[in-house]
Design a protein around this motif. Structure first.
Motif, short mmCIF file in Angstrom:
data_model
loop_
_atom_site.label_atom_id
_atom_site.label_comp_id
_atom_site.label_asym_id
_atom_site.label_seq_id
_atom_site.Cartn_x
_atom_site.Cartn_y
_atom_site.Cartn_z
N LEU A 265 0.82 -1.21 0.00
CA LEU A 265 0.00 0.00 0.00
C LEU A 265 0.86 1.26 0.00
CD1 LEU A 265 -2.86 -1.07 2.41
CD2 LEU A 265 -3.07 -0.49 -0.01
N ASN A 266 2.03 1.20 0.62
CA ASN A 266 2.95 2.33 0.54
C ASN A 266 3.40 2.57 -0.89
OD1 ASN A 266 2.79 2.76 3.27
ND2 ASN A 266 4.71 1.73 3.76
N TYR A 267 3.62 1.47 -1.61
CA TYR A 267 4.00 1.60 -3.02
C TYR A 267 2.85 2.17 -3.85
CZ TYR A 267 8.47 -0.83 -2.49
OH TYR A 267 9.76 -1.18 -2.15
N TRP A 268 1.63 1.79 -3.52
CA TRP A 268 0.48 2.35 -4.23
C TRP A 268 0.48 3.87 -4.08
CZ3 TRP A 268 -4.94 0.29 -5.24
CH2 TRP A 268 -4.90 -0.98 -5.80
N ASP A 269 0.81 4.34 -2.87
CA ASP A 269 0.81 5.78 -2.63
C ASP A 269 1.96 6.48 -3.36
OD1 ASP A 269 -1.40 5.47 -0.99
OD2 ASP A 269 -0.20 5.31 0.84
N THR A 273 -1.74 3.42 -8.59
CA THR A 273 -2.37 2.11 -8.74
C THR A 273 -1.78 1.39 -9.94
OG1 THR A 273 -4.10 3.09 -10.10
CG2 THR A 273 -4.54 2.89 -7.75
N PRO A 274 -1.61 0.09 -9.84
CA PRO A 274 -1.17 -0.67 -11.03
C PRO A 274 -2.23 -0.56 -12.12
CG PRO A 274 -1.04 -2.00 -9.03
CD PRO A 274 -1.82 -0.77 -8.67
N SER A 275 -1.82 -0.75 -13.36
CA SER A 275 -2.76 -0.71 -14.47
C SER A 275 -2.22 -1.62 -15.56
CB SER A 275 -2.92 0.71 -15.01
OG SER A 275 -1.74 1.15 -15.66
N ASP A 276 -3.01 -1.75 -16.64
CA ASP A 276 -2.52 -2.61 -17.72
C ASP A 276 -1.29 -2.02 -18.39
OD1 ASP A 276 -3.81 -0.50 -18.91
OD2 ASP A 276 -5.23 -1.71 -20.05
N SER A 398 -10.71 1.20 -1.59
CA SER A 398 -10.97 2.57 -1.14
C SER A 398 -10.00 3.55 -1.77
CB SER A 398 -10.87 2.65 0.39
OG SER A 398 -9.56 2.34 0.83
N ARG A 399 -8.75 3.12 -1.99
CA ARG A 399 -7.80 4.01 -2.67
C ARG A 399 -8.22 4.25 -4.12
NH1 ARG A 399 -4.74 2.45 1.50
NH2 ARG A 399 -2.84 3.62 2.05
N ILE A 400 -8.68 3.19 -4.77
CA ILE A 400 -9.16 3.36 -6.15
C ILE A 400 -10.34 4.31 -6.18
CG2 ILE A 400 -10.23 2.15 -8.09
CD1 ILE A 400 -8.63 -0.34 -7.26
N GLU A 401 -11.27 4.13 -5.25
CA GLU A 401 -12.45 5.00 -5.21
C GLU A 401 -12.06 6.45 -4.93
OE1 GLU A 401 -15.68 1.67 -3.61
OE2 GLU A 401 -14.64 2.98 -2.19
N ASP A 402 -11.11 6.66 -4.00
CA ASP A 402 -10.66 8.02 -3.68
C ASP A 402 -10.01 8.68 -4.89
OD1 ASP A 402 -11.62 7.73 -1.12
OD2 ASP A 402 -9.66 7.28 -0.23
N ASN A 403 -9.18 7.91 -5.61
CA ASN A 403 -8.52 8.46 -6.80
C ASN A 403 -9.54 8.89 -7.86
OD1 ASN A 403 -6.02 8.01 -5.69
ND2 ASN A 403 -5.66 6.10 -6.79
N VAL A 404 -10.53 8.03 -8.07
CA VAL A 404 -11.54 8.32 -9.09
C VAL A 404 -12.36 9.55 -8.70
CG1 VAL A 404 -13.58 7.44 -10.28
CG2 VAL A 404 -11.64 5.93 -9.87
N LYS A 405 -12.73 9.63 -7.42
CA LYS A 405 -13.49 10.80 -6.96
C LYS A 405 -12.66 12.07 -7.06
CE LYS A 405 -16.30 8.15 -3.65
NZ LYS A 405 -16.55 7.89 -2.21
N TYR A 415 -17.69 3.83 -13.37
CA TYR A 415 -16.31 3.92 -13.86
C TYR A 415 -15.49 2.74 -13.36
CZ TYR A 415 -11.75 6.07 -14.89
OH TYR A 415 -10.49 6.32 -15.37
N ILE A 416 -15.65 2.42 -12.09
CA ILE A 416 -14.90 1.31 -11.50
C ILE A 416 -15.49 -0.03 -11.94
CG2 ILE A 416 -14.24 0.19 -9.33
CD1 ILE A 416 -14.17 3.02 -8.09
N GLU A 417 -16.83 -0.11 -12.02
CA GLU A 417 -17.48 -1.34 -12.47
C GLU A 417 -16.98 -1.73 -13.87
OE1 GLU A 417 -21.85 -1.26 -10.27
OE2 GLU A 417 -21.63 -0.54 -12.33
N ASP A 418 -16.79 -0.74 -14.71
CA ASP A 418 -16.35 -1.01 -16.09
C ASP A 418 -14.85 -1.30 -16.17
OD1 ASP A 418 -18.91 -0.63 -16.96
OD2 ASP A 418 -18.61 1.46 -17.56
N GLY A 419 -14.16 -1.23 -15.04
CA GLY A 419 -12.72 -1.53 -15.03
C GLY A 419 -11.85 -0.43 -15.58
N ASN A 420 -12.38 0.80 -15.66
CA ASN A 420 -11.59 1.89 -16.25
C ASN A 420 -10.38 2.27 -15.40
OD1 ASN A 420 -13.13 2.32 -18.63
ND2 ASN A 420 -14.71 3.32 -17.42
N TRP A 421 -10.43 1.99 -14.09
CA TRP A 421 -9.27 2.29 -13.25
C TRP A 421 -8.06 1.47 -13.68
CZ3 TRP A 421 -6.60 -1.34 -10.40
CH2 TRP A 421 -7.22 -2.59 -10.24
N LYS A 422 -8.31 0.35 -14.35
CA LYS A 422 -7.21 -0.54 -14.77
C LYS A 422 -6.46 0.00 -15.97
CE LYS A 422 -9.83 -4.63 -13.26
NZ LYS A 422 -10.36 -5.96 -13.64
#
Length: 833
Positions: A265-269, A273-276, A398-405, A415-422
């Motif tokens: 989680l420190n690396y996420w910060d 977030t990882p992505s394709d 929650s980090r993904i949700e915070d980033n998107v918001k 947006y998250i349901e469709d996997g766009n965060w990836k």
């Protein structure tokens, strides 16, 4: 490996050595009561026992019971469970578990053959390499890496070589074809420091581990589990159970756990977030800790043979794997895949046969055990994880949700349901106090670094030997010496690497080294690429210059030199107005143009040209459009200018090729780049060109750049543009030079000047304009013609009866005046006729 049919009597499956009636096209997976509960089947009136055995089977999202398709699952995503769509006529019923005991009896013979073949493969592979190790141990003088020798011989002989086992435990190198003809046993024979069975908590590695214990002495291999910080809770629990089981059975078998020194989680910060596009988590959380653990004396990378659970059925990419492969995932690792050809059914049958526990994740419906969240996971697996391991998933979600918001996406849930965060492409929304700006690259590489994480020169010694201080010194690269200056003003560093534009490869390496210094967070991903142990990342990043061999592996393992730099990179506005265009790896060939010029009337109505219509022909059309012979790639109509070139071609093809090259430097992005950036008299390799293009087209992928550069060099090799016009002449096997061409025909000179005038929007110019250091276009950039030779051509044109230009070249003057009534095409037509 075997063909599969339903066994309606047992509720299980049958195996067959050939295709029979009812053969399934896709391997099914067992479905347990936990998954049916998650789907809510019990709430729809169905009944089934909470048994250890599977209840039914699933083929993709179709659920089958005793050979009958009952229902499909539709529409799952990370937040929402699927809906169940019943097949016509299907009503709720009481379901019975699979008769596993009878199913195992009916499949026992074929499974016996399958598992014993795998055991024999493991044993033979282990013994082959163990014997190599013994050969090494017998004589200190025999410290040869046979495989490395074979690679060197391959490069020299241009044929595949093989390492073969001879009598008396000796080895030899011979052509692969000869070895196969003589029936020699071909070996991969690098000395192995450690044999390991890689355990992931999934069913495949579970089977491979057990097969290894049946084939190899427990003292001769070890089991390593990579705890990425993403692990599913049941995977961690299963690993502990597996360790306890085998330690009791084989007390000498070693179990090790590899972990990164920092929380995921420190690396996420820090990285995002990882992505394709940024699958950093595998390198940072799995690969780096694993191979750091496997280092041997002197901090060197160990040569490792890993028995893994890779199966061809899992993906198209894996279906192309060899059963034994070197460097598949890491240069010092040989991967052996005992169950490469096994189906998922056969893997489950093995687990059932020997009574091994099934990872709870499979029982709850996860199709492939891995990380708790992954940009490559399916919506189905995301759904199962969120509904069964929500507490463990919540910190990541929650980090993904915070980033998107934070990015003000209106409907963040969809947006998250469709996997766009990836699909995160850049680092625009990730805060970083460090930054780097490559200010200029010609003739010097000038760079500004803001708050770099490490001193700017930390990785420079990985490129080549350098002498001096932190403020100034010299770098010796490919027998050339380049000076550098480094000024520090608080948090800002200004660096200049002098005259490096003549070496595109050097500039690329410097950029990678500076990227690393700017963004390094000690993730260790590059350290494990170092073959000599010269690079250490913890407790601080430093290079032992006594060990460094300047192989560049720590810089070239990633296209920007640093995983973190790539993830935090903000997508740049391209430096070039023209976007790279792909030619499907095909250059402009002389024979293609020659045939077209004499058969242009019905060229596209027949296939007599012999070109592949899907790849070669479209590429040829692109070249013709950029040469201004065709109007566009769709209509493919010949232009009036193209008709003029056809008339000229019959008597003077050399002039036409000169005109074509001029047009390509204006219309083809890669030819345009080449004419501007590759100096006359400079030597280069294909790799240098790719590096240079990457510098200026950083938003394009490495694959795109490689293909486009290859198409250009093929044009040079397969047409007069290369050797005859001096754009690319051979120096040695891998090195070329841009030698230039002064014997330009006066018609081409005039055409070039009028083209230049169109760009500059002026009919007045000076000879000296073409030779300015900052001039990017014109006849010198196109051909490298000397100033004196150009003046001779201009005097001829100025005195010619057609008088397409006036050149004033006496008394210190170098003025050129073009006619207002002529275009480049008209000037050429006037002179040609």
């Amino acid at each position: 490996m075997y063909k599969i049919t339903w066994d309606k009597e047992t509720g299980g499956v049958l195996l067959h050595s050939r295709i029979v009636e009812g053969t399934l096209g896709v391997s099914p997976r067992p479905v347990f009561y936990e998954e049916l509960d998650l789907l809510g089947l019990d709430k729809l009136g169905w009944s089934y026992p909470h048994a250890e055995e599977p209840i039914m089977w699933a083929v993709n999202k179709q659920y089958w019971y005793r050979g009958v398709r009952l229902f499909d699952a539709k529409g799952a995503n990370i937040y929402t469970k699927p809906t169940l769509e019943m097949q016509p006529g299907v009503e709720p019923m009481a379901l019975e578990p699979v008769d596993v005991k009878t199913m195992l009896q009916r499949t026992s013979d074929l499974m016996f053959v399958l598992e014993n073949e795998a055991i024999e493969f493991i044993r033979d592979t282990y013994l082959a390499y163990a014997k190599v190790n013994k050969t090494y141990d017998k004589a200190d003088a025999n410290k040869l890496d046979f495989e490395a020798m074979a690679e060197r011989v391959e490069k020299k002989s241009k044929q595949r070589m093989a390492v073969v086992k001879q009598d008396c435990d000796s080895f030899d190198i011979m052509p692969l074809a000869t070895a196969e003809k003589e029936g020699k046993r071909v070996l991969l024979s690098t000395q192995i420091d450690r044999f390991i069975a890689s355990f992931s908590g999934g069913k495949d590695s579970q089977v491979v581990l057990d097969l290894c214990t049946r084939a190899i002495p427990p003292t001769d291999f070890e089991v390593i589990y990579s705890d990425t910080g993403y692990e599913l809770p049941p995977s961690l629990a299963l690993y502990k159970d597996v360790e306890a089981y085998y330690k009791k059975k084989f007390p000498s078998l070693r179990f090790l756990t590899a972990r990164n020194h920092e929380s995921v989680l420190n690396y996420w910060d820090k990285i995002g977030t990882p992505s394709d596009n940024h699958r950093w988590c595998c390198s940072v959380m799995k690969t780096a800790p694993l191979y750091r653990m496997l280092k041997v004396e002197g901090n060197k990378q160990a040569h490792v043979l890993t028995f893994d659970g890779v199966r061809a059925e899992e993906s198209v990419r894996r279906s192309g794997y060899n059963r034994i492969g070197k460097g598949v995932k890491h240069s010092t690792v040989i991967n052996a895949s005992p169950i490469l050809s096994w189906s998922s059914v056969e893997v489950f049958l093995y687990l059932f046969r020997y009574g091994f526990p099934i990872n709870i994740a499979y029982r709850r419906g996860i199709t492939r055990v891995g990380c708790i969240i992954c940009p490559f996971s399916s919506e189905w697996n995301d759904m199962v994880v969120n509904h069964t391991f929500h507490e463990e998933l919540e910190p990541f979600l929650s980090r993904i949700e915070d980033n998107v918001k934070r990015n003000k996406v209106q409907d963040f849930r969809n947006y998250i349901e469709d996997g766009n965060w990836k699909r995160r492409a850049g680092g625009r929304d990730i805060h970083s106090s460090s930054a780097i700006d490559f200010l200029s690259s010609k003739p010097d590489l000038n760079v500004m670094m803001i708050k770099p994480q490490k001193h700017p020169l930390t990785w420079i010694s990985a490129i080549a030997p350098f002498t001096g201080s932190e403020k100034q010194g010299e770098l010796k690269y490919r027998n050339e010496v380049y000076s550098y200056n480094c000024e520090n003003n608080g948090d800002v560093y200004s660096l200049s690497f002098k005259n490096t534009a003549k070496s595109l490869a050097l500039q690329g390496l410097i950029k990678r080294a500076l990227n690393k210094a700017t963004f390094c967070i000690n993730c260790e991903a590059c350290e494990v690429e170092c073959p000599t142990g010269a690079l250490s990342i913890l407790p601080k990043a430093e290079i032992n210059t006594n060990k460094c061999i300047h192989c560049g592996k720590c810089l070239n393992f990633h296209e920007t030199g640093c995983i973190v730099a790539h993830s935090l990179k903000i997508t740049e506005i391209p430096k070039n107005k023209m976007k790279l265009i792909s030619y499907n790896n095909f250059g402009l060939r002389e024979e293609w143009l020659d045939y077209y010029m004499f058969n242009h009337d019905d060229y596209f109505q027949t296939t007599d040209h012999g070109l592949n219509v899907k790849e070669q022909l479209p590429s040829f059309v692109k070249w013709l459009v950029q040469a201004e012979i065709l109007s566009d790639t769709k209509k493919r109509e010949i232009t009036p200018f193209g008709k003029l070139l056809i008339e000229i071609y019959e008597n003077n093809p050399s002039l036409v090729w000169q005109i074509i090259w001029i047009n390509l430097t204006y219309n083809s992005p890669i030819a345009h780049w080449y004419s501007q950036n590759v100096s006359f008299g400079s030597n280069f390799t294909d790799a240098d060109l790719r590096e240079g293009v990457k510098n200026d087209y950083s938003s394009d992928s490495t694959t795109t750049i490689k293909n486009v550069v290859y198409a250009l060099t093929r044009t040079f090799k397969e047409s007069p543009i290369g050797e005859e016009l001096g754009q690319m002449t051979k120096v040695d096997k891998n090195t070329y030079t841009r030698s230039g061409f002064s014997d330009i025909e006066v018609e081409a000179v005039a055409y070039s000047l009028y083209k230049y005038a169109q760009i500059k929007e002026s009919n007045l110019m000076r000879v000296s304009d073409f030779y300015k250091a900052d001039e990017k276009d014109g006849i010198y950039k196109e051909f490298g013609i000397s100033k004196s030779d150009l003046e001779k051509k201009l005097r001829f044109l100025s005195s010619d009866s057609h008088r397409v230009l006036v050149a004033e070249l006496n008394m210190g003057l170098d003025h050129i005046t073009l006619r207002d009534d002529l275009t480049p095409e008209k000037a050429l037509e006037t002179l040609a006729k």
